[in-house]
Design an enzyme around this catalytic site. Structure first.
Site, PDB file in Angstrom:
ATOM      1  N   SER A 159      -7.512   2.769  16.164  1.00 42.56           N
ATOM      2  CA  SER A 159      -7.093   1.955  17.312  1.00 42.56           C
ATOM      3  C   SER A 159      -7.431   2.734  18.578  1.00 42.56           C
ATOM      4  CB  SER A 159      -5.584   1.716  17.251  1.00 42.56           C
ATOM      5  OG  SER A 159      -5.091   1.255  18.503  1.00 42.56           O
TER       6      SER A 159
ATOM      7  N   ASN B 207      -7.119  -1.507   5.964  1.00 44.50           N
ATOM      8  CA  ASN B 207      -6.777  -2.304   7.147  1.00 44.50           C
ATOM      9  C   ASN B 207      -5.285  -2.588   7.309  1.00 44.50           C
ATOM     10  OD1 ASN B 207      -7.391  -4.653   9.185  1.00 44.50           O
ATOM     11  ND2 ASN B 207      -6.287  -5.629   7.503  1.00 44.50           N
TER      12      ASN B 207
ATOM     13  N   SER C 277      -0.008   7.562  13.943  1.00 46.13           N
ATOM     14  CA  SER C 277      -0.638   7.160  12.677  1.00 46.13           C
ATOM     15  C   SER C 277      -2.139   6.932  12.877  1.00 46.13           C
ATOM     16  CB  SER C 277       0.024   5.897  12.109  1.00 46.13           C
ATOM     17  OG  SER C 277      -0.320   4.732  12.846  1.00 46.13           O
ATOM     18  N   LYS C 278      -2.520   6.360  14.017  1.00 43.63           N
ATOM     19  CA  LYS C 278      -3.939   6.051  14.241  1.00 43.63           C
ATOM     20  C   LYS C 278      -4.739   7.316  14.599  1.00 43.63           C
ATOM     21  CE  LYS C 278      -3.547   1.742  13.246  1.00 43.63           C
ATOM     22  NZ  LYS C 278      -4.093   1.246  11.966  1.00 43.63           N
TER      23      LYS C 278
ATOM     24  N   VAL D  61       0.811  -1.228   0.000  1.00 45.69           N
ATOM     25  CA  VAL D  61       0.000   0.000   0.000  1.00 45.69           C
ATOM     26  C   VAL D  61       0.845   1.279   0.000  1.00 45.69           C
ATOM     27  CG1 VAL D  61      -2.042  -1.049   1.068  1.00 45.69           C
ATOM     28  CG2 VAL D  61      -0.278  -0.016   2.525  1.00 45.69           C
TER      29      VAL D  61
ATOM     30  N   TYR E 117       2.986   4.485  15.867  1.00 53.62           N
ATOM     31  CA  TYR E 117       1.701   3.778  15.707  1.00 53.62           C
ATOM     32  C   TYR E 117       0.547   4.651  16.213  1.00 53.62           C
ATOM     33  CZ  TYR E 117      -1.714  -0.016  15.930  1.00 53.62           C
ATOM     34  OH  TYR E 117      -2.831  -0.800  15.748  1.00 53.62           O
ATOM     35  N   ALA E 118       0.707   5.199  17.431  1.00 52.47           N
ATOM     36  CA  ALA E 118      -0.357   6.026  18.001  1.00 52.47           C
ATOM     37  C   ALA E 118      -0.603   7.268  17.148  1.00 52.47           C
ATOM     38  CB  ALA E 118       0.000   6.424  19.437  1.00 52.47           C
TER      39      ALA E 118
END
Ligand code: NAD
Length: 259
Positions: free
Chosen positions: A138, A86, A154-155, A60, A151-152
């Protein structure tokens, strides 16, 4: 091919939540495309649903490849009714020693990859005046997540992108929502546990449901958001987290005796 059956495109569909979502849509009569970097696994799984499921190789983060994959899937099924954004990865590191390479790797897949797919699907759906998009956020989107900064971030960005896309596109027939899962029993979690980077015990104690989610429980919420039952739902971030977000995390200790 043209068909009455609706068609869904699922990124990262070879494993975990993506695969559970593919099974959920297929069981309800949809044509399903699973697009994944793990193409051998995707093909093996799609073989069990001959004529109803298409496996495509896709990274992606490759914007040109994303456009080609959407063109190919839409030509194959004759329509595109839903996108499940996803595909996602995790890199654990304390903030002070996090490398910029790992920061970029997570944002490239979780945010930029999702943007490429959102735009590719959006262009097709806006032209036809209909469609539903579900992005995977998330519980980390709304909280500090120690050791998981990219990660946080990005979400949180995914939740924000979901709202802007919904505001721009809903009047033109395209609903955009997000699902924010709690911890789910997938490779993303079990591999981190096996490698000693994650302990799910305090997470389970902290979650009112007192257990992790099964991927199928996330898949059913995603499916709902793509159906007519959710026809007036857009720009929403749906927590599917066993009550985690509702709990501010300090246990109740009843007083021994009231005066
Ligand atoms: P998983 O690791 O089990 O599956 C992720 C899939 O994405 C894999 O098939 C992988 O090959 C694919 N993928 C990775 N990079 C890709 C890329 N560049 N292009 C295409 N495919 C790629 O993960 P999961 O637990 O099923 O997570 C799915 C989504 O749900 C992710 O966005 C994740 O952040 C989110 N999520 C998971 C949890 C959890 O507890 N498991 C919780 C909240 C949110």
């Amino acid at each position: 091919m043209t068909s009455d059956a609706k068609a869904v495109f699922i990124t990262g569909g070879a494993n975990g939540i993506g695969w559970a979502t593919a099974e959920t849509f297929a069981a309800r009569g949809w044509h399903v495309t699973i697009a994944d970097v793990e193409i051998a696994r995707a093909r093996t799984r799609a073989e069990g649903f001959a004529g109803k499921m298409l496996a495509l190789p896709l990274d992606v983060t490759d914007r040109v490849a994303v456009d080609q994959a959407f063109a190919s899937a839409t030509a194959h099924w004759g329509r595109l009714d839903a996108l499940i954004n996803n595909a996602g990865i995790q890199r654990h590191a304390p903030l002070e020693s996090l490398t910029f390479e790992n920061w970029n790797a997570v944002l490239d897949v979780n945010l930029h990859g999702a943007l490429h797919c959102l735009q590719a699907a959006g262009r097709i759906m806006l032209a036809q005046g209909s469609g539903a998009i579900v992005n995977l956020a998330s519980i980390a989107a709304t909280r500090g997540a120690p050791g998981r900064a990219p990660y946080a971030v990005s979400k949180a960005a995914i939740a924000s992108l979901t709202k802007t896309a919904a505001v721009e596109w809903t009047a033109r027939g395209v609903r955009v929502n997000a699902v924010a899962p709690g911890y789910v029993e997938t490779d993303l979690v079990t591999v981190a546990v096996a490698e000693g980077r994650l302990n799910t015990v305090p997470m389970i104690e902290r979650t009112p449901a007192r257990r992790l989610a099964d991927p199928s429980e996330i898949a059913r919420a995603i499916y709902f958001l793509c159906t007519e039952d959710a026809s007036y739902v857009s720009g929403h971030v749906l927590h599917v987290d066993g009550g985690f977000e509702a709990d501010y995390g300090v246990p109740f200790f009843p007083p021994k005796a009231l005066p």
